[in-house]
Design an enzyme around this catalytic site. Structure first.
Site, PDB file in Angstrom:
ATOM      1  N   HIS A  97     -49.865 -12.288  42.088  1.00 52.76           N
ATOM      2  CA  HIS A  97     -49.543 -10.967  41.548  1.00 52.76           C
ATOM      3  C   HIS A  97     -48.041 -10.713  41.626  1.00 52.76           C
ATOM      4  O   HIS A  97     -47.384 -11.179  42.559  1.00 52.76           O
ATOM      5  CB  HIS A  97     -50.261  -9.872  42.341  1.00 52.76           C
ATOM      6  CG  HIS A  97     -51.738 -10.056  42.421  1.00 52.76           C
ATOM      7  ND1 HIS A  97     -52.548 -10.054  41.320  1.00 52.76           N
ATOM      8  CD2 HIS A  97     -52.541 -10.269  43.472  1.00 52.76           C
ATOM      9  CE1 HIS A  97     -53.797 -10.251  41.698  1.00 52.76           C
ATOM     10  NE2 HIS A  97     -53.828 -10.392  42.998  1.00 52.76           N
ATOM     11  N   GLU A 115     -52.104  -6.852  48.348  1.00 49.33           N
ATOM     12  CA  GLU A 115     -53.507  -6.659  48.707  1.00 49.33           C
ATOM     13  C   GLU A 115     -53.784  -7.284  50.051  1.00 49.33           C
ATOM     14  O   GLU A 115     -52.995  -8.097  50.544  1.00 49.33           O
ATOM     15  CB  GLU A 115     -54.419  -7.276  47.644  1.00 49.33           C
ATOM     16  CG  GLU A 115     -54.342  -8.786  47.547  1.00 49.33           C
ATOM     17  CD  GLU A 115     -55.059  -9.349  46.312  1.00 49.33           C
ATOM     18  OE1 GLU A 115     -55.055  -8.696  45.258  1.00 49.33           O
ATOM     19  OE2 GLU A 115     -55.606 -10.461  46.420  1.00 49.33           O
ATOM     20  N   HIS A 172     -53.045 -17.334  45.694  1.00 49.97           N
ATOM     21  CA  HIS A 172     -54.243 -17.052  46.482  1.00 49.97           C
ATOM     22  C   HIS A 172     -55.509 -17.168  45.649  1.00 49.97           C
ATOM     23  O   HIS A 172     -55.478 -17.034  44.428  1.00 49.97           O
ATOM     24  CB  HIS A 172     -54.159 -15.661  47.108  1.00 49.97           C
ATOM     25  CG  HIS A 172     -54.123 -14.533  46.111  1.00 49.97           C
ATOM     26  ND1 HIS A 172     -52.986 -14.196  45.430  1.00 49.97           N
ATOM     27  CD2 HIS A 172     -55.077 -13.698  45.678  1.00 49.97           C
ATOM     28  CE1 HIS A 172     -53.250 -13.170  44.627  1.00 49.97           C
ATOM     29  NE2 HIS A 172     -54.516 -12.855  44.747  1.00 49.97           N
ATOM     30  N   ARG A 192     -52.933 -15.770  36.220  1.00 51.35           N
ATOM     31  CA  ARG A 192     -53.834 -16.869  36.557  1.00 51.35           C
ATOM     32  C   ARG A 192     -53.069 -18.183  36.449  1.00 51.35           C
ATOM     33  O   ARG A 192     -52.535 -18.512  35.393  1.00 51.35           O
ATOM     34  CB  ARG A 192     -55.046 -16.838  35.617  1.00 51.35           C
ATOM     35  CG  ARG A 192     -56.160 -17.745  36.065  1.00 51.35           C
ATOM     36  CD  ARG A 192     -57.372 -17.659  35.127  1.00 51.35           C
ATOM     37  NE  ARG A 192     -58.099 -16.409  35.262  1.00 51.35           N
ATOM     38  CZ  ARG A 192     -58.406 -15.613  34.241  1.00 51.35           C
ATOM     39  NH1 ARG A 192     -58.059 -15.917  33.022  1.00 51.35           N
ATOM     40  NH2 ARG A 192     -59.077 -14.507  34.453  1.00 51.35           N
TER      41      ARG A 192
HETATM   42 ZN    ZN Z   1     -55.401 -11.015  44.119  1.00 52.29          ZN
END
Ligand code: ZN
Length: 312
Positions: A97, A115, A172, A192
């Protein structure tokens, strides 16, 4: 003023989802591809709605817009957090991200995404993808260009109760059999990097290699810095797990009766184990709710349960 806002989640169906969210958390959601339960969300991609009480049926974003008094008059332009339970029947794609600055510039003013994952359950030898093995940006780029995914991707062993902080720029992925509660900034911007060559409806899902190369931190920080290992929490306590610029996340263990106070304008809460009561409302594993500014001063709990709570 109401002390508690109970929420009804939004569910996301994905190629890697399964049936566990219905079977283990009791959600009334059909399908065998349920990947994510967005328990507390005011994000336009999927909102939770108020369930019962004066604001029954309101979306969380409408409640935020029209009744800011419930949130201690927080002045933010959007509800800042998004709380999910993610069940991976299969591996999720390897992703990364952006931070607020990159997302604001390249993604229509969206927030970036920091996150964290609280591991609810995982297989005996459970692993998550956290970071990568390239020693420099040049090496990172060449490993991506050459498709050396097994060398690049760093796998780290985890167990239930571990808490993992995923800063922007961290490669991740959640892997098969792992179930986490995720607390994140309210953003849906994901790049991605690799999808194991899988097909969806006969086609590979879109990759974002250029953006990934832009935002991945290289070299990656050591995994030890990103994981808070599971520790035993005393009954009737609030154990702070992670605090960063975007949120503070704690685990609350309740046995019998327990109350605690917080100076937060509001708190997000999810029951992850057992059942009980908060104020005079019954809750159980899978319940998500917001404790309003009227309730945070003295949160009254009873029963036999564990919760993850967060504040922005
Ligand atoms: Zn994520």
């Amino acid at each position: 003023m109401e002390k508690l806002i109970m929420l009804k989640p939004y569910f996301s169906h994905t190629i890697w989802g399964g049936t566990r969210l219905r079977e283990e958390f009791g959600y009334d959601e059909k399908g065998d591809d349920i990947g994510e339960c967005w328990g507390i969300s005011a994000h336009p991609s999927g909102e939770s709605t108020v369930c019962g009480g004066e604001y029954d049926g309101f979306s969380l974003s409408r409640l935020w817009e029209e009744h800011r008094e419930l949130f201690g008059y927080d002045r933010g332009d959007r509800f800042p957090l998004l709380i999910k339970i993610i069940d991976a029947r299969d591996d999720l794609s390897i992703q990364v991200h952006p931070d607020d600055e990159y997302a604001g510039r390249h993604e229509n003013g969206s927030l970036g995404k920091t996150e964290c994952w609280y591991v609810l359950d995982c297989p005996e030898d459970g692993e998550l993808v956290i970071g990568h093995n390239a020693s420099s940006r040049e090496e990172l780029v060449s490993m991506i260009d050459e498709g050396r995914w097994d060398d690049l991707i760093r796998r780290v062993k985890v167990r239930p109760g571990d808490m993992i902080q995923i800063e922007p720029g961290t490669v991740h992925a959640i892997t098969s059999g792992v179930c986490v509660l995720e607390t994140q900034q309210s953003s849906d911007i994901t790049y991605r990097l690799y999808d194991y060559g899988r097909l969806q409806n006969g086609k590979p899902r879109q990759l974002h290699l250029d953006q990934s190369k832009d935002v991945i931190t290289a070299p990656a920080p050591s995994a030890d810095k990103q994981i808070i290992r599971a520790r035993k929490t005393a009954p009737n306590s609030v154990d702070r797990l992670i605090s960063c610029d975007h949120y503070t996340v704690s685990k609350v263990s309740v046995k019998g009766e327990f109350s605690f106070g917080s100076d937060a304008g509001y708190l997000c809460a999810s029951v992850i184990l057992g059942s009980g009561r908060i104020f005079d409302t019954d809750v159980s594993k899978g319940s998500h709710f917001i404790i309003t500014t009227e309730g945070t001063g003295k949160v009254e709990l009873s029963g036999d349960m564990e919760l993850i709570i967060s504040r922005a």
